[in-house]
Design a protein around this motif. Structure first.
Motif, PDB file in Angstrom:
ATOM      1  N   HIS A   1       0.988  -1.147  -0.084  1.00 46.75           N
ATOM      2  CA  HIS A   1      -0.038   0.390  -0.351  1.00 46.75           C
ATOM      3  C   HIS A   1       0.701   1.033   0.272  1.00 46.75           C
ATOM      4  O   HIS A   1       0.777   2.237  -0.683  1.00 46.75           O
ATOM      5  N   PHE A   2       1.460   1.561   0.711  1.00 52.34           N
ATOM      6  CA  PHE A   2       2.578   2.292   1.036  1.00 52.34           C
ATOM      7  C   PHE A   2       3.678   2.402  -0.782  1.00 52.34           C
ATOM      8  O   PHE A   2       3.720   3.679  -1.088  1.00 52.34           O
ATOM      9  N   PHE A   3       3.972   1.334  -1.301  1.00 55.51           N
ATOM     10  CA  PHE A   3       4.539   1.477  -2.016  1.00 55.51           C
ATOM     11  C   PHE A   3       3.714   1.873  -3.394  1.00 55.51           C
ATOM     12  O   PHE A   3       4.456   2.733  -4.450  1.00 55.51           O
ATOM     13  N   PHE A   4       3.051   1.635  -3.340  1.00 60.16           N
ATOM     14  CA  PHE A   4       1.849   1.617  -4.697  1.00 60.16           C
ATOM     15  C   PHE A   4       1.344   3.529  -4.483  1.00 60.16           C
ATOM     16  O   PHE A   4       1.148   4.315  -5.196  1.00 60.16           O
ATOM     17  N   THR A   5       1.409   3.510  -2.991  1.00 59.13           N
ATOM     18  CA  THR A   5       1.212   5.477  -2.950  1.00 59.13           C
ATOM     19  C   THR A   5       2.235   5.995  -3.659  1.00 59.13           C
ATOM     20  O   THR A   5       2.331   7.219  -3.898  1.00 59.13           O
ATOM     21  N   ALA A   6       3.321   5.695  -3.137  1.00 64.05           N
ATOM     22  CA  ALA A   6       4.687   6.664  -3.380  1.00 64.05           C
ATOM     23  C   ALA A   6       4.765   6.504  -5.084  1.00 64.05           C
ATOM     24  O   ALA A   6       4.968   7.023  -5.426  1.00 64.05           O
ATOM     25  N   MET A   7       4.337   5.148  -5.551  1.00 57.88           N
ATOM     26  CA  MET A   7       3.726   5.287  -7.087  1.00 57.88           C
ATOM     27  C   MET A   7       3.630   6.268  -7.636  1.00 57.88           C
ATOM     28  O   MET A   7       3.545   7.018  -8.902  1.00 57.88           O
ATOM     29  N   LEU A   8       2.560   6.706  -7.345  1.00 55.18           N
ATOM     30  CA  LEU A   8       1.627   7.108  -6.949  1.00 55.18           C
ATOM     31  C   LEU A   8       1.181   9.127  -7.168  1.00 55.18           C
ATOM     32  O   LEU A   8       1.756   9.354  -8.031  1.00 55.18           O
ATOM     33  N   PHE A   9       2.606   8.151  -5.991  1.00 57.74           N
ATOM     34  CA  PHE A   9       2.492  10.341  -5.847  1.00 57.74           C
ATOM     35  C   PHE A   9       3.836  10.660  -6.687  1.00 57.74           C
ATOM     36  O   PHE A   9       3.887  12.505  -7.791  1.00 57.74           O
ATOM     37  N   VAL A  10       4.276   9.755  -7.033  1.00 64.12           N
ATOM     38  CA  VAL A  10       5.982  10.588  -7.689  1.00 64.12           C
ATOM     39  C   VAL A  10       5.414  10.261  -9.760  1.00 64.12           C
ATOM     40  O   VAL A  10       5.706  11.197 -10.328  1.00 64.12           O
ATOM     41  N   TYR A  11       5.154   9.695 -10.381  1.00 72.76           N
ATOM     42  CA  TYR A  11       4.631   9.545 -11.253  1.00 72.76           C
ATOM     43  C   TYR A  11       3.648  10.226 -11.263  1.00 72.76           C
ATOM     44  O   TYR A  11       3.999  10.644 -13.124  1.00 72.76           O
ATOM     45  N   GLY A  12       3.129  10.810 -10.493  1.00 73.82           N
ATOM     46  CA  GLY A  12       2.056  11.864 -10.749  1.00 73.82           C
ATOM     47  C   GLY A  12       2.239  13.597 -10.848  1.00 73.82           C
ATOM     48  O   GLY A  12       2.081  13.724 -11.551  1.00 73.82           O
ATOM     49  N   ARG A  13       3.461  13.477  -9.928  1.00 73.41           N
ATOM     50  CA  ARG A  13       4.466  14.750 -10.239  1.00 73.41           C
ATOM     51  C   ARG A  13       5.128  14.752 -11.779  1.00 73.41           C
ATOM     52  O   ARG A  13       5.317  15.352 -12.240  1.00 73.41           O
ATOM     53  N   PHE A  14       5.758  13.020 -12.515  1.00 68.86           N
ATOM     54  CA  PHE A  14       6.281  13.078 -13.455  1.00 68.86           C
ATOM     55  C   PHE A  14       5.474  13.423 -14.406  1.00 68.86           C
ATOM     56  O   PHE A  14       6.172  13.716 -15.373  1.00 68.86           O
ATOM     57  N   LEU A  15       4.396  12.533 -14.368  1.00 69.72           N
ATOM     58  CA  LEU A  15       4.166  12.398 -15.709  1.00 69.72           C
ATOM     59  C   LEU A  15       2.602  13.227 -15.779  1.00 69.72           C
ATOM     60  O   LEU A  15       1.554  13.687 -17.320  1.00 69.72           O
ATOM     61  N   SER A  16       2.740  14.294 -15.251  1.00 70.79           N
ATOM     62  CA  SER A  16       0.989  15.033 -15.234  1.00 70.79           C
ATOM     63  C   SER A  16       0.577  15.605 -16.338  1.00 70.79           C
ATOM     64  O   SER A  16      -0.147  15.583 -17.018  1.00 70.79           O
ATOM     65  N   GLN A  17       2.100  16.883 -16.768  1.00 73.30           N
ATOM     66  CA  GLN A  17       1.967  17.028 -17.918  1.00 73.30           C
ATOM     67  C   GLN A  17       1.970  16.390 -19.246  1.00 73.30           C
ATOM     68  O   GLN A  17       1.255  17.122 -20.662  1.00 73.30           O
ATOM     69  N   ARG A  18       2.641  15.154 -19.115  1.00 77.79           N
ATOM     70  CA  ARG A  18       2.416  14.681 -20.252  1.00 77.79           C
ATOM     71  C   ARG A  18       1.179  13.765 -20.698  1.00 77.79           C
ATOM     72  O   ARG A  18       0.203  14.036 -22.204  1.00 77.79           O
ATOM     73  N   LEU A  19       0.457  13.582 -19.591  1.00 76.83           N
ATOM     74  CA  LEU A  19      -1.079  13.313 -19.204  1.00 76.83           C
ATOM     75  C   LEU A  19      -2.450  14.372 -19.617  1.00 76.83           C
ATOM     76  O   LEU A  19      -2.633  13.476 -20.825  1.00 76.83           O
ATOM     77  N   VAL A  20      -2.112  15.489 -19.829  1.00 76.63           N
ATOM     78  CA  VAL A  20      -2.610  16.302 -19.203  1.00 76.63           C
ATOM     79  C   VAL A  20      -2.561  16.612 -21.586  1.00 76.63           C
ATOM     80  O   VAL A  20      -3.444  16.524 -22.206  1.00 76.63           O
ATOM     81  N   ASN A  21      -1.586  17.292 -21.514  1.00 77.33           N
ATOM     82  CA  ASN A  21      -1.296  17.241 -23.534  1.00 77.33           C
ATOM     83  C   ASN A  21      -2.100  15.655 -24.068  1.00 77.33           C
ATOM     84  O   ASN A  21      -2.129  15.702 -25.138  1.00 77.33           O
ATOM     85  N   THR A  22      -1.834  14.778 -23.453  1.00 74.01           N
ATOM     86  CA  THR A  22      -1.739  13.654 -24.426  1.00 74.01           C
ATOM     87  C   THR A  22      -4.012  13.711 -24.875  1.00 74.01           C
ATOM     88  O   THR A  22      -4.169  13.413 -25.327  1.00 74.01           O
ATOM     89  N   VAL A  23      -4.753  14.253 -23.903  1.00 76.70           N
ATOM     90  CA  VAL A  23      -6.285  14.580 -23.802  1.00 76.70           C
ATOM     91  C   VAL A  23      -6.575  15.640 -24.423  1.00 76.70           C
ATOM     92  O   VAL A  23      -7.631  15.669 -23.839  1.00 76.70           O
ATOM     93  N   THR A  24      -5.798  16.714 -25.070  1.00 76.31           N
ATOM     94  CA  THR A  24      -6.191  18.329 -24.736  1.00 76.31           C
ATOM     95  C   THR A  24      -7.071  17.588 -26.020  1.00 76.31           C
ATOM     96  O   THR A  24      -8.249  18.899 -25.102  1.00 76.31           O
ATOM     97  N   THR A  25      -7.163  16.713 -26.789  1.00 79.04           N
ATOM     98  CA  THR A  25      -8.666  16.727 -28.079  1.00 79.04           C
ATOM     99  C   THR A  25      -9.835  16.715 -27.229  1.00 79.04           C
ATOM    100  O   THR A  25     -11.183  16.769 -28.081  1.00 79.04           O
ATOM    101  N   ASP A  26      -9.368  16.221 -26.336  1.00 87.48           N
ATOM    102  CA  ASP A  26     -11.527  15.395 -25.663  1.00 87.48           C
ATOM    103  C   ASP A  26     -11.598  16.340 -24.858  1.00 87.48           C
ATOM    104  O   ASP A  26     -10.466  16.144 -23.412  1.00 87.48           O
ATOM    105  N   ARG A  27     -12.679  17.410 -24.804  1.00 92.53           N
ATOM    106  CA  ARG A  27     -12.922  18.062 -23.909  1.00 92.53           C
ATOM    107  C   ARG A  27     -13.057  17.567 -22.349  1.00 92.53           C
ATOM    108  O   ARG A  27     -12.666  17.892 -21.317  1.00 92.53           O
ATOM    109  N   PHE A  28     -14.332  16.324 -21.216  1.00 98.00           N
ATOM    110  CA  PHE A  28     -14.579  15.966 -21.321  1.00 98.00           C
ATOM    111  C   PHE A  28     -13.001  15.242 -20.232  1.00 98.00           C
ATOM    112  O   PHE A  28     -12.933  15.892 -19.187  1.00 98.00           O
ATOM    113  N   LEU A  29     -11.725  14.224 -21.597  1.00100.94           N
ATOM    114  CA  LEU A  29     -11.454  13.943 -20.456  1.00100.94           C
ATOM    115  C   LEU A  29     -10.218  14.425 -19.554  1.00100.94           C
ATOM    116  O   LEU A  29      -9.153  14.484 -19.302  1.00100.94           O
ATOM    117  N   TYR A  30     -10.586  15.737 -20.598  1.00101.62           N
ATOM    118  CA  TYR A  30      -9.105  16.895 -20.214  1.00101.62           C
ATOM    119  C   TYR A  30      -9.282  17.507 -19.421  1.00101.62           C
ATOM    120  O   TYR A  30      -8.584  17.968 -17.912  1.00101.62           O
TER     121      TYR A  30
END
Length: 424
Positions: free
Chosen positions: A111-140
């Protein structure tokens, strides 16, 4: 009848024999002269070399295939490696007897391991994921909302685990449970946090992941070969088979390889272009000044001995020398740390998943140190420190809602219109 004095023991005031407490350190290896474990003295070295080489070929081949597949596949590989490393290290201090009285306690570690994974990768990959779904307004809007509360979500997940741990405490098990709690957090800080920088390097351009990782592999192989054939002088007691000959030979090989490989890798846009989203298509970009070749005229005495009068060098090759220097001199201390760690726990390897090499953690000790340095070096000396259009756009897309972005667009258009009208 003759008395047997060989089994007699002196009496004590309490009537019991007191034995001296034994040390937890591995005494036998230290009592031997340093150098008795060198590969040149190992009778089975050719057999072990064949096993090691065979598994290395498979690992390198699989690694090259994953690099060819792209950024997402490399990221998935890193995640799998992290999970296996965590599994090996979690098992290191577990005791089956205690765990049998603590149902669900192992699940708490994950539980602690995957919480840390969600936090770290969320910080690193957040902008990339936003850029991926920019064309879909709901997902964006959905993704933007999730990342807006990303830190709060991770915090509450951690607090849930913390409360779970407190509620699971049992009498006579406190010491073991708190030891596991501290051990889990040490794994997250020392292992997971460091190796996560690898993913950040991947999306800055595969070059900044592949070159440092390859240099560590080259250094490891060169140290093994030079030590195998020429090793005579022990380097450090923590690693009895490491020699000065292997260390120096590997350092020279790694630095030269860094300069040459940077020139080869730097000519492919697949390696040099940063990935701005989470797609997996081919990349096309302006490589930038670091990856544009420059002609350098060689001194006259060089042309007398060699047929070249000038050579083509990429500016990034000078940065590669710094990476090579670190990979050959500093990164091996990650391996020495792991060797001391294994000695403290009286184990030979962290696992046995890789024939001839040990476990996954045994192969990643230097890679973690190198990944952090590569990321810090790239951010400090390669990435422009001043504001750029791309950086401002990233902040706008990340922090403003769709309505706020539209309002900014309208206001910016009005300002530009007034500026152009005033100039005319």
């Amino acid at each position: 009848m003759q008395k047997d004095h060989s089994t007699s023991t002196p009496s004590t005031p309490t009537g019991r024999v007191r034995n001296r407490k034994r040390s937890n350190e591995v005494i036998p290896e230290d009592s031997k002269p340093n150098g008795s474990h060198l590969l040149v003295h190992d009778r089975n070295k050719y057999r072990s070399m064949w096993i090691r080489a065979h598994s290395s070929i498979w690992m390198i081949g699989g690694f090259m295939f994953i690099v060819y597949m792209g950024h997402l596949y490399i990221t998935a590989m890193v995640v799998v490696i992290q999970i296996y490393m965590a599994k090996e290290l979690f098992n290191l201090l577990r005791k089956s007897h205690e765990d049998s009285h603590l149902p669900g306690f192992r699940l708490l570690n994950w539980h602690f391991f995957f919480t840390a994974m969600l936090f770290v990768y969320g910080r690193f990959l957040s902008q990339r994921l936003v850029n991926t779904v920019t064309t879909d307004r709901f997902l964006y809007q959905l993704v933007s909302s999730l990342f807006k509360y990303h830190m709060a979500i991770c915090y509450f997940l951690y607090i849930t685990g913390f409360m779970w741990f407190i509620l699971s405490l049992k009498k006579k098990m406190y010491k073991y449970q708190f030891g596991q709690y501290a051990w889990t957090h040490m794994i997250l800080i020392v292992v997971f946090a460091q190796s996560s920088f690898t993913v950040a390097n991947i999306f800055e351009g595969i070059f900044w992941f592949l070159l440092p990782a390859t240099l560590i592999v080259i250094n490891d192989i060169a140290a093994y070969i030079f030590g195998f054939f020429f090793g005579r002088t022990p380097l450090i007691k923590l690693s009895p088979k490491k020699t000065w000959e292997g260390f120096i030979g590997a350092s020279v090989t790694t630095i030269i390889s860094a300069f040459v490989l940077a020139n080869i890798m730097g000519r492919f846009q697949w390696f040099t272009c940063p990935r701005k989203d989470l797609s997996n298509g081919w990349l096309h970009c302006d490589p930038g000044p670091l990856f544009k070749s420059e002609q350098h005229t060689l001194p006259g005495w060089v042309s007398q001995w060699f047929p070249w009068k000038e050579i083509s060098i990429l500016p990034v090759q000078w940065h590669a020398l710094c990476l090579g220097l670190f990979a050959s001199i500093i990164a091996p201390f990650g391996g020495f740390f792991a060797s001391g760690f294994k000695r403290a726990f009286k184990i030979k390897d962290f696992g046995d998943s890789i024939p001839g090499h040990g476990g996954i953690t045994d192969r990643m000790d230097c890679q973690m140190v190198m990944a952090v340095f590569a990321y810090i070096y790239h951010q400090s000396f390669v990435v422009p420190q001043s504001l750029s259009v791309e950086r401002i756009l990233d902040q706008i897309l990340m922090n403003l809602t769709f309505e706020e972005q539209h309002s900014l667009y309208v206001k910016l258009g009005e300002i530009l219109h007034e500026t152009l009208t005033g100039e005319s």
